[in-house]
Design a protein around this motif. Structure first.
Motif, PDB file in Angstrom:
ATOM      1  N   ILE A  76       0.893  -1.129  -0.134  1.00  0.00           N
ATOM      2  CA  ILE A  76       0.068  -0.036   0.136  1.00  0.00           C
ATOM      3  C   ILE A  76       0.925   1.192   0.149  1.00  0.00           C
ATOM      4  N   THR A  77       0.626   2.077  -0.778  1.00  0.00           N
ATOM      5  CA  THR A  77       1.219   3.538  -0.878  1.00  0.00           C
ATOM      6  C   THR A  77       0.618   4.293   0.243  1.00  0.00           C
ATOM      7  N   SER A  78       1.463   5.611   0.358  1.00  0.00           N
ATOM      8  CA  SER A  78       1.008   6.619   1.310  1.00  0.00           C
ATOM      9  C   SER A  78      -0.219   7.062   0.962  1.00  0.00           C
ATOM     10  N   GLU A  79      -0.634   7.288  -0.416  1.00  0.00           N
ATOM     11  CA  GLU A  79      -2.038   7.506  -1.029  1.00  0.00           C
ATOM     12  C   GLU A  79      -2.941   6.632  -0.766  1.00  0.00           C
ATOM     13  N   GLY A  80      -2.647   5.451  -0.831  1.00  0.00           N
ATOM     14  CA  GLY A  80      -3.319   4.236  -0.462  1.00  0.00           C
ATOM     15  C   GLY A  80      -3.860   4.101   0.981  1.00  0.00           C
ATOM     16  N   LYS A  81      -2.947   4.514   1.908  1.00  0.00           N
ATOM     17  CA  LYS A  81      -3.057   4.647   3.175  1.00  0.00           C
ATOM     18  C   LYS A  81      -4.170   5.759   3.611  1.00  0.00           C
ATOM     19  N   ASN A  82      -3.713   6.929   3.060  1.00  0.00           N
ATOM     20  CA  ASN A  82      -4.902   8.126   3.188  1.00  0.00           C
ATOM     21  C   ASN A  82      -6.363   7.807   2.802  1.00  0.00           C
TER      22      ASN A  82
END
Length: 180
Positions: A76-82
């Motif tokens: 998961i990317t940081s955008e995905g976490k958001n």
């Protein structure tokens, strides 16, 4: 199934994948992720692949490798976490509970299964490259490459590695450490 039901199911499946990937800090091979997701919601491979491709295209999930020789893992990317934090409520509580239970049961066995990898690639009709690996925590700890003169021999080597890597690997190490 109505269009709104399809949209809801699609959103749930995207959030489910993000939810599972958020639990796996080292990442996971695509096959392992598919095994977890299909155990939770019985998704067929093509639907899973479509949802995953959409998440990859939107940069919510990424393919990562330590170097070009490694298998790529999904994270998961940081955008995905958001996005997950904003959409976690889309995931029904019962599905989240099932995901947690399946994750606990399946993740260690999937991690073990994906640690032994082998493949063969044809160079031409009678020449195959075989690659056999052992991966622990997304790091290759052993790799051997060889050639075979037929598809049958290549397949036999790959099948033998998949079944017996835990026996073959120590033997190879013993031979390498032996004074000849």
């Amino acid at each position: 199934m109505s269009s709104s039901n399809n949209t809801t199911a699609l959103a749930e499946n995207k959030v489910l994948i993000l939810y599972i990937l958020d639990k796996i800090s080292d990442g996971i091979l695509e096959d392992g992720l598919y095994k977890i997701i299909s155990s939770i919601n019985n998704a067929n491979y093509f639907y899973f692949k479509e949802v995953l491709t959409d998440l990859l295209d939107s940069k919510l999930v990424g393919n990562f490798t330590k170097d070009e020789e490694e298998e790529s893992v999904l994270r998961i990317t940081s955008e995905g976490k958001n996005a997950l934090n904003l959409t976690i409520d889309v995931l029904p509580g019962i599905l989240k509970l099932k995901a947690d239970n399946v994750f606990k049961e399946e993740f260690s066995s999937i991690a073990d299964e994906t640690s032994i990898i082998s493949q063969f690639t044809p160079r031409n009709e009678n020449d195959y490259i075989i690659k056999c690996k052992i991966i622990e925590k997304n790091e290759t700890i052993f790799e051997v490459r060889t050639f075979a003169g037929s598809r049958d021999r290549a397949k036999k080597i790959v099948d033998n590695w998949n079944k017996n890597a835990s026996k073959i690997y120590p033997k190879i190490l013993d031979i390498l450490l032996e004074d000849i």
